[in-house]
Scaffold this motif. Structure first.
Motif, short mmCIF file in Angstrom:
data_model
loop_
_atom_site.label_atom_id
_atom_site.label_comp_id
_atom_site.label_asym_id
_atom_site.label_seq_id
_atom_site.Cartn_x
_atom_site.Cartn_y
_atom_site.Cartn_z
N GLY A 179 32.05 -15.33 -16.69
CA GLY A 179 32.53 -16.24 -17.73
C GLY A 179 32.01 -17.66 -17.57
N LEU A 180 31.33 -17.93 -16.45
CA LEU A 180 30.82 -19.27 -16.19
C LEU A 180 29.32 -19.35 -16.47
N THR A 181 28.84 -20.54 -16.77
CA THR A 181 27.40 -20.77 -16.92
C THR A 181 26.79 -21.07 -15.55
N TYR A 182 25.46 -21.09 -15.51
CA TYR A 182 24.77 -21.42 -14.26
C TYR A 182 25.24 -22.77 -13.72
N GLY A 183 25.30 -23.77 -14.60
CA GLY A 183 25.70 -25.11 -14.17
C GLY A 183 27.11 -25.14 -13.61
N GLU A 184 28.03 -24.42 -14.26
CA GLU A 184 29.41 -24.37 -13.77
C GLU A 184 29.51 -23.69 -12.41
N ILE A 185 28.75 -22.61 -12.25
CA ILE A 185 28.75 -21.90 -10.97
C ILE A 185 28.16 -22.80 -9.88
N ASP A 186 27.07 -23.48 -10.21
CA ASP A 186 26.42 -24.34 -9.22
C ASP A 186 27.34 -25.46 -8.76
N ARG A 187 28.15 -25.99 -9.67
CA ARG A 187 29.08 -27.06 -9.29
C ARG A 187 30.23 -26.52 -8.43
N GLN A 188 30.74 -25.34 -8.79
CA GLN A 188 31.93 -24.82 -8.11
C GLN A 188 31.61 -24.02 -6.84
N PHE A 189 30.42 -23.39 -6.80
CA PHE A 189 30.07 -22.50 -5.68
C PHE A 189 28.66 -22.81 -5.20
N HIS A 190 28.32 -24.08 -5.03
CA HIS A 190 26.93 -24.48 -4.81
C HIS A 190 26.30 -23.78 -3.61
N SER A 191 26.96 -23.79 -2.46
CA SER A 191 26.34 -23.25 -1.25
C SER A 191 26.13 -21.75 -1.35
N VAL A 192 27.12 -21.04 -1.93
CA VAL A 192 27.00 -19.58 -2.06
C VAL A 192 25.91 -19.25 -3.07
N MET A 193 25.87 -19.99 -4.18
CA MET A 193 24.86 -19.70 -5.20
C MET A 193 23.46 -19.96 -4.66
N LYS A 194 23.30 -21.01 -3.89
CA LYS A 194 22.00 -21.31 -3.30
C LYS A 194 21.55 -20.16 -2.40
N GLU A 195 22.47 -19.63 -1.61
CA GLU A 195 22.15 -18.52 -0.71
C GLU A 195 21.89 -17.24 -1.50
N TYR B 231 20.65 -16.93 -4.56
CA TYR B 231 19.33 -16.94 -5.20
C TYR B 231 18.21 -16.76 -4.19
N LYS B 232 18.46 -17.13 -2.93
CA LYS B 232 17.46 -16.94 -1.89
C LYS B 232 17.49 -15.52 -1.33
N ASN B 233 18.70 -14.97 -1.17
CA ASN B 233 18.85 -13.66 -0.54
C ASN B 233 19.97 -12.87 -1.23
N PRO B 234 19.75 -12.50 -2.52
CA PRO B 234 20.82 -11.79 -3.25
C PRO B 234 21.14 -10.42 -2.66
N ARG B 235 20.17 -9.81 -2.00
CA ARG B 235 20.40 -8.46 -1.45
C ARG B 235 21.58 -8.44 -0.48
N ASP B 236 21.73 -9.50 0.30
CA ASP B 236 22.74 -9.50 1.35
C ASP B 236 23.88 -10.48 1.13
N THR B 237 23.79 -11.32 0.11
CA THR B 237 24.81 -12.34 -0.12
C THR B 237 25.93 -11.81 -1.00
N GLN B 238 27.16 -11.91 -0.53
CA GLN B 238 28.32 -11.42 -1.27
C GLN B 238 28.77 -12.49 -2.26
N ILE B 239 28.80 -12.13 -3.53
CA ILE B 239 29.34 -13.04 -4.55
C ILE B 239 30.86 -13.10 -4.38
N PRO B 240 31.47 -14.28 -4.44
CA PRO B 240 32.92 -14.39 -4.26
C PRO B 240 33.68 -13.49 -5.23
N GLY B 241 34.41 -12.52 -4.70
CA GLY B 241 35.15 -11.58 -5.52
C GLY B 241 34.29 -10.51 -6.16
N GLY B 242 33.01 -10.46 -5.80
CA GLY B 242 32.09 -9.52 -6.43
C GLY B 242 31.26 -8.73 -5.43
N GLU B 243 30.00 -8.46 -5.80
CA GLU B 243 29.13 -7.60 -5.01
C GLU B 243 27.91 -8.35 -4.50
#
Length: 211
Positions: A94-110, A112-124
């Motif tokens: 439900g969030l845009t890229y900009g909203e996610i980047d502001r709220q979850f910056h460190s996780v989103m950065k990781e 985009y670099k390593n999506p295979r192993d990075t757990q999305i908060p509350g997701g996969e």
């Protein structure tokens, strides 16, 4: 050698309102927009002349509705494959890229670099998505040896399928473009041997729909 290939016609679903506003959808069951329904009719017309033997789709309505528009030309029922759902984006949905980047910056950065192993908060993680996606594709292939099969899914799922066929790292899957109602064709000769025949083809969007 006999021709035992199974040809998958893999289609991304039509546009939704969240696609238009660039919001992460994931497991949210967002229906097609009016434009998405027009697009579904266009890809249906494009594939009307093909000989399809079976039809499968993610169980989210945007994929199901697109698949049903196509399968109507072929008299096929659409089998639901929950394993082909889009990535579960958890708290990002439900969030845009900009909203996610502001709220979850460190996780989103990781991610985009390593999506295979990075757990999305509350997701996969993408690795988890790839495992269930592979299970779904394996089942479709086992049920349809030597046939032409429609598969309607989501951008992330199709990128995973294509990346796997090409032997790419899942961490590079964003390099594969997938537009709404794009057509991709993959021929499987066996689970470990497949050929990408067509990628992200949207020529049908230029067709006028008179139906």
């Amino acid at each position: 050698m006999s021709d035992t290939r199974t040809r998958l016609y893999i289609v991304r679903h039509g546009e939704t309102e969240w696609n238009k506003t660039l919001r992460y959808q994931g497991h949210r069951d967002i229906p097609l927009s009016e434009e998405g329904r027009v697009q579904a009719a266009q890809i249906a017309k494009r594939l009307s002349g093909e000989k399809l033997h079976a039809a499968y789709a993610s169980d989210l309505s945007r994929a199901l509705e697109t698949a049903e528009a196509i399968s109507e030309y072929h008299g096929l029922d659409v089998a639901r494959v929950p394993e082909l759902k889009e990535t579960n984006f958890g708290l990002w949905e439900g969030l845009t890229y900009g909203e996610i980047d502001r709220q979850f910056h460190s996780v989103m950065k990781e991610w985009y670099k390593n999506p295979r192993d990075t757990q999305i908060p509350g997701g996969e993680s993408l690795g988890e998505v790839a495992d269930r996606c592979q299970a779904g594709i394996d089942r479709i292939l086992s049920e349809n040896p030597g046939k032409n099969v429609l598969v309607v899914a989501h951008g992330g799922i199709i990128r995973i399928i294509v990346a796997t066929v090409l032997g790419m790292s899942l961490n590079d899957y964003w390099k594969i473009k997938q537009d709404n109602v794009s057509l991709n064709i993959v021929e499987f000769f066996e689970p470990e041997r497949a050929i990408l025949c067509l990628l992200n083809d949207t020529a049908h969007l230029g067709m006028t729909n008179h139906g």
